[in-house]
Every structure is written in C-alpha cells, then in structure tokens.
Design an enzyme around this catalytic site. Sequence first.
Site, PDB file in Angstrom:
ATOM      1  N   ARG A  44     -13.205  68.969 -27.037  1.00 21.91           N
ATOM      2  CA  ARG A  44     -12.015  68.880 -26.201  1.00 21.91           C
ATOM      3  C   ARG A  44     -10.793  69.224 -27.053  1.00 21.91           C
ATOM      4  O   ARG A  44     -10.893  69.331 -28.262  1.00 21.91           O
ATOM      5  CB  ARG A  44     -11.893  67.487 -25.572  1.00 21.91           C
ATOM      6  CG  ARG A  44     -12.172  66.381 -26.586  1.00 21.91           C
ATOM      7  CD  ARG A  44     -11.324  65.199 -26.457  1.00 21.91           C
ATOM      8  NE  ARG A  44      -9.933  65.528 -26.533  1.00 21.91           N
ATOM      9  CZ  ARG A  44      -9.264  65.726 -27.675  1.00 21.91           C
ATOM     10  NH1 ARG A  44      -9.855  65.636 -28.842  1.00 21.91           N
ATOM     11  NH2 ARG A  44      -7.986  66.018 -27.666  1.00 21.91           N
ATOM     12  N   GLY A  45      -9.656  69.379 -26.346  1.00 23.22           N
ATOM     13  CA  GLY A  45      -8.458  69.824 -27.057  1.00 23.22           C
ATOM     14  C   GLY A  45      -8.386  71.345 -26.920  1.00 23.22           C
ATOM     15  O   GLY A  45      -9.392  72.035 -27.098  1.00 23.22           O
ATOM     16  N   ALA A  46      -7.184  71.835 -26.599  1.00 21.79           N
ATOM     17  CA  ALA A  46      -7.047  73.245 -26.216  1.00 21.79           C
ATOM     18  C   ALA A  46      -7.599  74.242 -27.255  1.00 21.79           C
ATOM     19  O   ALA A  46      -8.442  75.089 -26.915  1.00 21.79           O
ATOM     20  CB  ALA A  46      -5.578  73.532 -25.899  1.00 21.79           C
ATOM     21  N   ARG A  78     -12.866  74.190 -17.643  1.00 20.01           N
ATOM     22  CA  ARG A  78     -11.687  73.304 -17.529  1.00 20.01           C
ATOM     23  C   ARG A  78     -10.476  74.216 -17.276  1.00 20.01           C
ATOM     24  O   ARG A  78     -10.270  75.174 -18.022  1.00 20.01           O
ATOM     25  CB  ARG A  78     -11.488  72.451 -18.804  1.00 20.01           C
ATOM     26  CG  ARG A  78     -12.594  71.400 -18.983  1.00 20.01           C
ATOM     27  CD  ARG A  78     -12.260  70.404 -20.081  1.00 20.01           C
ATOM     28  NE  ARG A  78     -11.215  69.483 -19.691  1.00 20.01           N
ATOM     29  CZ  ARG A  78     -10.601  68.659 -20.550  1.00 20.01           C
ATOM     30  NH1 ARG A  78     -10.914  68.667 -21.813  1.00 20.01           N
ATOM     31  NH2 ARG A  78      -9.662  67.832 -20.126  1.00 20.01           N
ATOM     32  N   GLN A 172      -8.332  59.108 -26.086  1.00 21.72           N
ATOM     33  CA  GLN A 172      -8.337  60.038 -27.227  1.00 21.72           C
ATOM     34  C   GLN A 172      -7.459  59.518 -28.362  1.00 21.72           C
ATOM     35  O   GLN A 172      -7.715  59.796 -29.534  1.00 21.72           O
ATOM     36  CB  GLN A 172      -7.821  61.422 -26.796  1.00 21.72           C
ATOM     37  CG  GLN A 172      -8.736  62.196 -25.867  1.00 21.72           C
ATOM     38  CD  GLN A 172      -8.369  61.991 -24.423  1.00 21.72           C
ATOM     39  OE1 GLN A 172      -7.866  60.934 -24.044  1.00 21.72           O
ATOM     40  NE2 GLN A 172      -8.630  62.975 -23.588  1.00 21.72           N
ATOM     41  N   ASP A 213      -1.483  71.828 -24.034  1.00 25.13           N
ATOM     42  CA  ASP A 213      -2.617  72.587 -23.501  1.00 25.13           C
ATOM     43  C   ASP A 213      -2.162  73.929 -22.960  1.00 25.13           C
ATOM     44  O   ASP A 213      -2.962  74.842 -22.791  1.00 25.13           O
ATOM     45  CB  ASP A 213      -3.331  71.774 -22.415  1.00 25.13           C
ATOM     46  CG  ASP A 213      -3.941  70.543 -23.057  1.00 25.13           C
ATOM     47  OD1 ASP A 213      -3.227  69.537 -23.209  1.00 25.13           O
ATOM     48  OD2 ASP A 213      -5.112  70.612 -23.453  1.00 25.13           O
ATOM     49  N   ASN A 222       0.583  68.929 -21.068  1.00 25.22           N
ATOM     50  CA  ASN A 222      -0.163  68.149 -22.068  1.00 25.22           C
ATOM     51  C   ASN A 222      -0.735  66.917 -21.376  1.00 25.22           C
ATOM     52  O   ASN A 222      -0.448  66.649 -20.203  1.00 25.22           O
ATOM     53  CB  ASN A 222       0.733  67.755 -23.253  1.00 25.22           C
ATOM     54  CG  ASN A 222      -0.085  67.280 -24.447  1.00 25.22           C
ATOM     55  OD1 ASN A 222      -0.952  67.999 -24.930  1.00 25.22           O
ATOM     56  ND2 ASN A 222       0.151  66.082 -24.915  1.00 25.22           N
ATOM     57  N   LYS A 223      -1.519  66.183 -22.114  1.00 24.55           N
ATOM     58  CA  LYS A 223      -2.249  65.034 -21.570  1.00 24.55           C
ATOM     59  C   LYS A 223      -1.386  64.133 -20.684  1.00 24.55           C
ATOM     60  O   LYS A 223      -0.213  63.897 -20.978  1.00 24.55           O
ATOM     61  CB  LYS A 223      -2.823  64.233 -22.745  1.00 24.55           C
ATOM     62  CG  LYS A 223      -3.639  63.017 -22.405  1.00 24.55           C
ATOM     63  CD  LYS A 223      -4.772  63.286 -21.462  1.00 24.55           C
ATOM     64  CE  LYS A 223      -5.705  64.380 -21.920  1.00 24.55           C
ATOM     65  NZ  LYS A 223      -6.599  64.858 -20.834  1.00 24.55           N
TER      66      LYS A 223
HETATM   67  O1  MRU Z   1      -8.365  66.438 -22.085  1.00 22.07           O
HETATM   68  P1  MRU Z   1      -8.251  66.786 -23.536  1.00 22.07           P
HETATM   69  O2  MRU Z   1      -8.634  65.664 -24.438  1.00 22.07           O
HETATM   70  O3  MRU Z   1      -8.947  68.089 -23.860  1.00 22.07           O
HETATM   71  O4  MRU Z   1      -6.696  67.037 -23.723  1.00 22.07           O
HETATM   72  C1  MRU Z   1      -6.126  67.498 -24.889  1.00 22.07           C
HETATM   73  C2  MRU Z   1      -4.688  67.160 -24.899  1.00 22.07           C
HETATM   74  O5  MRU Z   1      -4.016  67.140 -23.917  1.00 22.07           O
HETATM   75  C3  MRU Z   1      -4.111  66.818 -26.205  1.00 22.07           C
HETATM   76  O6  MRU Z   1      -3.043  65.950 -25.992  1.00 22.07           O
HETATM   77  C4  MRU Z   1      -3.609  67.899 -27.036  1.00 22.07           C
HETATM   78  O7  MRU Z   1      -2.302  67.670 -27.360  1.00 22.07           O
HETATM   79  C5  MRU Z   1      -3.614  69.267 -26.587  1.00 22.07           C
HETATM   80  S1  MRU Z   1      -4.770  70.114 -27.515  1.00 22.07           S
HETATM   81  C6  MRU Z   1      -4.173  70.197 -29.154  1.00 22.07           C
END
Ligand code: MRU
Length: 309
Positions: A44-46, A78, A172, A213, A222-223
């Site tokens: 996970r994570g962009a 995703r 996370q 993201d 972002n999250k």
């Molecule tokens: O759903 P996830 O865990 O894949 O989301 C990732 C995020 O949103 C993180 O906060 C992150 O900042 C972005 S990826 C470096």
Amino acid sequence: MKTMYWKDDLLYLLDQTILPREEEYLVCGTYQDVITAIKIMVVRGAPAIGVAAAFGMAMASLHGEDMEKAATEMKNARPTAVNLSWAVDRVITSDDPVKEALLMYEEDMETNRRMGKHGATVIDDGDTILTHCNAGALACVDYGTALGVIRAANEEGKNINVICDETRPVLQGARLSVWEMQQENIPVKLIVDGAAGRLMQEGQINKVVIGADRVAKGGIANKIGSLMVALAAKRFNVPFYVAAPRSTFDEENSIHDIEIEERDPGEVLGFAGCQAAPIGTEVRNPSFDVVPSDLITGIITEDGIVDPF
Ligand code: MRU
C-alpha cells in the site's frame, strides 16, 4: 526489511496487513496475485503500489498475457493513487517490461532521498512534526516521502520528535509509521486521530508533513483524516507540507475529478475481528480526503519545494 523485491521473476511483498506483529513476505507469481495484494493492502502507499503494479505488468508480459486486459484490471485495483496508472502505462509502452519495472524500483529510492534533502530544509532543530497515515519506506520501495523528509532531517543531526496519528480504520500510523520511526530510533509518540487539533492548539506541533496519493489542480488527495489535520493546522498557524514525487502529480485533472475509494464497511464496524458497532449499522468508509491548495504551505518534490497548482 525491504518493502518488496524481485527475484527469479517473482515479486516478494512484505505483508503490511500483519506488521508489526509478524514480518513475512507474500510471494506473487502472476499479475493477478499482485492485483489481489494491492486490493487487500498487503502492499500500500502510492509509490509502492505503483512499483508493485509495474512488476505485475512485467509478469503479465513474461507469461504472454493480454496486456491491455491486464493493464485495465491492474489500474482498477485501487482508484485513487495516480502512481498506479502512471506505472502501468510506463511499463506497457516500454520495450522491456522487466527492465522498466526494475528501473522504476531504483528510481523510487533515488527520488525519495532527493525529496528528503529538499524537505529537510524546512525542518528546524527541535521541531515536533505531526504525520498522518504512513508515507514511509513501507509506502515506497525505501526511505519514504513524508517520513523520508523526517529521516533526512534526522540524518542531518537535527533533534526532532514525531507525532503519528493512529489513522483509523486501518491504523497505518499506529502499526507502520510508529514501527518505522522506532527502527530509526527517532523519538515518536502515538495519538488518536482526534487529538491532532488539541496538540496544535496547545502549541505542541511545529510542522505537519504528510504524503499524497495524488496531486491535482486545486489540491491533493491523501488518507482520510488529512483534511481535518490541514484545517486545524491552518487555524493554529502550523505549516502544512505535502511530500510527493512527480509520479504522484496528475496535471490533467482537478481534485474534483479524483475517484475516492470507498472501502469495506467491516474496517469501520469494529477492530481486529471484533464488532464494536451494533449489528446492522450502516457505514460510510471513504478512504481518502481531498485537501484544497489554500491549506497547503508547500509540496516537497524531488526537484524542490513547489506551490500547489
Ligand atoms: O490506503 P493507503 O494506506 O494505500 O494510503 C496511503 C496514504 O494515503 C498515505 O497517507 C500516503 O501519504 C500516501 S502514499 C506515500
């Protein structure tokens, strides 16, 4: 521990669903295995899902799969992080998909270190930095975006403290960002998401640094929870930085065009397999926030710090 590695045409992914309790790799042998791993957040994570998708497409090519079909399925794994479609497009238009995926793997590490150096210029000795979700080594191939900035400041000898939001519902922050900071011996404290505003009001946070993201016209995605952090930061005059590589930029689209992933209600109804809410409770579970540009102090990239567009 590496977030992922490629060996003998197989992709090994550090299983982030069981960290920090267990440190185990899931082995992906087909592009469909990679899609499943992305969907269930083993990876996970962009930036990390971008590179994992690149290796998935490399497998599809090695196995003689229908590349267009594989690309569509991969991009749909995703929807919010733009790195996924960026990586898939890059691999399918290359002459050598495996070589291209390996190049992206190397580039990610180099990019994050450059981003870290630029970002460290806005971190002062003695700062307490709030971060949300996990934008660390685990969200990338290595080093991290937001946590890369923190790592770089620490490597420069600045004394910094980190506050991690736990980041409901997948935690996370609690499971991954705290773990990463502990591995580096960087002082870290965990808070519930709702405490971020309180700490800013008390003057205990000097900077916010988060990942993204997608960076689009008008702001970033972002999250979930990032918007409330940004609003509180604006109210209490705390600089709010976003660390994101160019591969996260989507200059064609605006924040209004971003598809926000809605995840399984089960993530919200309880925790660790234990139902907390009454049976039959209806749920909304958007996984990402959109933070408008006027709440963002600067975007830290591998080329320097830029204004949101
Ligand atoms: O759903 P996830 O865990 O894949 O989301 C990732 C995020 O949103 C993180 O906060 C992150 O900042 C972005 S990826 C470096």
